[in-house]
Structures are given as structure tokens and as C-alpha cells.
Design a protein around this motif. Structure first.
Motif, PDB file in Angstrom:
ATOM      1  N   SER A 149       0.822  -1.000  -0.188  1.00 37.32           N
ATOM      2  CA  SER A 149       0.037   0.057   0.015  1.00 37.32           C
ATOM      3  C   SER A 149       0.686   1.270  -0.162  1.00 37.32           C
ATOM      4  N   PHE A 166      -4.638  -1.914  -6.336  1.00 39.89           N
ATOM      5  CA  PHE A 166      -5.045  -2.496  -5.209  1.00 39.89           C
ATOM      6  C   PHE A 166      -5.820  -3.666  -5.299  1.00 39.89           C
ATOM      7  N   TRP A 192      -2.285   0.962   7.038  1.00 40.42           N
ATOM      8  CA  TRP A 192      -2.859   0.637   5.686  1.00 40.42           C
ATOM      9  C   TRP A 192      -2.836  -0.704   5.347  1.00 40.42           C
ATOM     10  N   ALA A 213      -6.136  -1.972   3.397  1.00 38.24           N
ATOM     11  CA  ALA A 213      -6.779  -1.182   2.381  1.00 38.24           C
ATOM     12  C   ALA A 213      -6.979  -2.004   1.056  1.00 38.24           C
TER      13      ALA A 213
END
Length: 375
Positions: free
Chosen positions: A122, A193, A261, A264
Motif C-alpha cells: 500500500s 489494489f 494501511w 486497504a
């Protein structure tokens, strides 16, 4: 990342709870004005001072962690241990004129390693694609040895515990929700992501563990089926922090900063809002505001929020049930240690919080069934 509280610690709570109208996951008529209790926030950037104790077995483990940091960031000068658990250690130090935080994984179990590497990924993605909220800058990282060095951001934590014992100030909640809204509206490039949560698998798993009833499973699957055929943003998912706790939000004059994170990615819309709703059990006005935000886009937005809420609350229940069991095993026999007047017995704090989480889950379950009935 910066708060020193344990992820399974819980502050003392009242025995009985009154849930005002509008505080549940379904919207209801606005409650009468309630003056929230004053909550004093701690600072997320305490002065760097003290020394690092490298003696004993824990000191030896700390030496290994510092050595792993120096391999990727030779100029890092460790100053203070910010937080330590059986899972990881956070060390505050300096790199030249920059104050930095080094995070090293101590428990290299496959699940923790995967999560740690996701956090590194991330931060690396943020180098090319900056999110619309403030986040620490990556300084160095080693996914193989699970070591991460980032800049230390100024600000005070919006909460010092996972479940704040009192309602936070409205200004803090407003700042946190504003940052989350900006992040949720972000559309990073495809492939940057992934989706950390497989909803179908998680629902099946919780059902097999006895955490979901047959009806819970069937109702949630019906909502998922409807969301899969929903068009627009609800069908595509939403980018979320994945662990949007107030303790992971630093408040500073320059604006909120989001840290940690490691979760995430892409979720059903409303996952971050469901996380906040779940931990703000003593802030009914904040919960009402969250419910309004989560459901303002229509029935699909509402259904996604409710699915997220059932999963988040069930995860919290599972976590705290484990904490209570561990506390009871480690606690001395009843009566062997005197308990001060007004103090709670070992494990009582977690039990009170667990009772509240079960009440919240019952509310969410009723809301899910009502939503299924409207389809």
C-alpha cells in the motif's frame, strides 16, 4: 500505528445501555438533543525521549529488529520503543532531519506476514498514486523480512483505544468522516489494489464456526446477490482504508492523517463507515450521522453497509471472546487477589464490551432481515 493501546483492550463500560432512536443501522426519527460526554484525546506525537532497553530476551529480539531496519535504512537512529506486542514492535527514531517510525514484525506466522506485506504494498503504491488524504511517506521497506520505515506524522490520535469509552468531540468525528469520504471517493488505477475481503468465503466461514445462523447466512447471501447485479458504484466496489478506527486517524492543523494501511483495498461500499459505527457504541449521535452517510445513496448503499456491519461486528465479537478466554486463563483464582473498591474484576471490561457488541449485532441482524423483506 502510533497509539500504545492493545487491540483487545476495553475501557470500563456501564452495565445497561439505552439505544436512542436513530442510533441503529437503520435510520429512524431524529432523537432529542443529547449533550455528549467530554472526551479528552491523547497526543499521537509525544516527545521523543527515553532510551531503548536492549537487555534480556526481549532486548535480544529488539536488537534483531533494529538490525533489520539498518539493513534497509542505515541512517535510522533508534530512540524510543513506541509500542510493542507479541506481533510487532514500533520504534521511533530519526533519519537525518526526519523523524521516522520503524515497524518490524515479530510473529512471522503466514497470516501476519501476508498482512504486513500488504501494508508495504500500500505504501509503495502511494508513491506513484497519492491518495486524497494525508498518509505517512514511505522511507524504506523490506517485504521479505517484514520491516517498514515511514515518516512520523504530527497530530494527536482521534482516540486512544479501539472502542472509545466516551463520545468523541463532534469536530473530531466530522474531520474523520470527511477524510474517509474523500478516500472512499478515490478511484486508483485498476490493478493497484486488490480486494482483501472475500465476502462469500467470510460469510460461509462464520456460519461454519456457529457465528452466523442459517438465516443470517441466507439473508446476507441474498443481499450480496442483489449487490452483484447492482449497477454503478455499488456494483464496482469502493476503495476503503479497511481499518478506519479513530485510533488510526491523527488529527493535526494541516488535516487528518490516516495510518495503518494493512487492510486497504476494494470493499463493498460502506466498509469504513461500518467499522466506525461498530466501535462508536457510546456515541449515538455519531452513529446516526454514519448511518445517514451510509444509506444516502439508496437501497444498494444501505444493503452494502448492512452486510459490512454484520461482518465487522461478528469479527469484533470473535476477537473479544478470545480475549476474555485468554484473560480468564491468566487470571489468578477468585479471591486470591483483592480487588479495589470500584474496580472491575479481571476480564470484566472485555465482558461488558462483548455484551454491547452482541446487542449491536442483534440490531444489525434485525436491520438485515428488514432489508431482505423489502427486496
Amino acid at each position: 500505528m502510533y497509539t500504545a493501546s492493545s487491540s483487545v483492550s476495553a475501557p470500563p463500560r456501564p452495565q445497561h445501555r439505552i439505544v436512542p432512536a436513530g442510533a441503529g443501522p437503520y435510520l429512524a426519527p431524529a432523537p432529542q438533543a443529547v449533550r455528549p460526554r467530554r472526551w479528552v484525546a491523547g497526543t499521537g506525537t509525544q516527545p521523543i525521549s527515553g532510551r531503548i532497553d536492549l537487555s534480556g530476551p526481549q532486548g535480544a529480539q529488539l536488537k534483531i529488529a533494529i538490525a533489520s531496519v539498518h539493513r534497509i535504512c542505515p541512517e535510522f537512529n533508534p530512540v524510543q520503543v513506541l509500542r510493542r506486542s507479541g506481533r510487532s514492535v514500533l520504534i521511533v527514531g530519526t533519519t537525518g532531519r526526519t523523524t521516522a517510525v520503524a515497524k518490524c514484525l515479530l510473529d512471522h506466522s503466514p497470516a501476519w506476514v501476508e498482512q504486513f506485506r500488504h501494508e508495504i504494498a500500500s505504501y509503495r503504491s502511494f508513491v506513484r498514486h497519492r491518495p486524497p488524504v494525508r498518509a505517512p511517506r514511505l522511507i524504506a521497506a523490506d517485504p521479505e523480512n517484514c520491516t517498514l520505515v515511514i515518516e512520523r506524522m504530527p497530530g494527536r490520535a482521534a482516540a486512544l483505544s479501539r472502542h472509545p469509552v466516551e463520545a468523541p468531540p463532534r469536530a473530531d468525528v466530522r474531520a474523520a468522516l470527511g477524510a474517509i469520504a474523500r478516500l472512499n471517493a478515490w478511484r486508483p488505477p485498476a490493478g493497484t489494489f486488490d480486494a482483501p475481503l472475500d465476502y462469500g468465503t467470510r460469510i460461509t466461514r462464520y456460519h461454519e464456526l456457529g457465528l452466523f445462523t442459517d438465516r443470517d447466512r441466507d439473508d446476507l447471501q441474498k443481499l450480496l446477490h442483489g449487490l452483484a447485479h447492482a449497477g454503478g458504484r455499488q456494483g464496482m466496489g469502493q476503495f476503503c482504508h479497511g481499518d478506519a478506527l479513530l485510533s488510526n486517524i491523527l488529527l493535526s492543523p494541516a488535516g487528518p492523517v490516516l495510518v495503518d494501511w494493512e487492510h486497504a483495498g476494494w470493499y463493498l461500499p460502506g466498509y469504513d463507515l461500518a467499522t466506525l459505527w461498530a466501535v462508536l457504541g457510546d456515541a449515538p449521535l455519531a452513529r446516526r450521522q454514519i448511518s445517514q452517510l451510509a444509506q444516502q445513496a439508496g437501497p444498494a448503499s444501505r444493503d452494502a453497509f448492512l452486510v459490512n456491519l454484520m461482518i465487522v461486528l461478528t469479527r469484533e465479537i470473535r476477537t473479544y471472546e478470545t480475549a476474555v478466554q485468554r484473560t480468564m486463563k491468566e487470571a489468578p483464582p477468585a479471591g486470591s487477589v483483592p480487588v479495589p473498591t470500584g474496580a472491575l474484576a479481571p476480564g470484566e471490561e472485555q465482558r461488558l464490551l462483548l455484551r454491547r457488541l452482541h446487542d449491536d449485532c442483534a440490531m444489525a441482524r434485525r436491520a438485515v432481515r428488514a432489508a431482505v423483506g423489502t427486496r
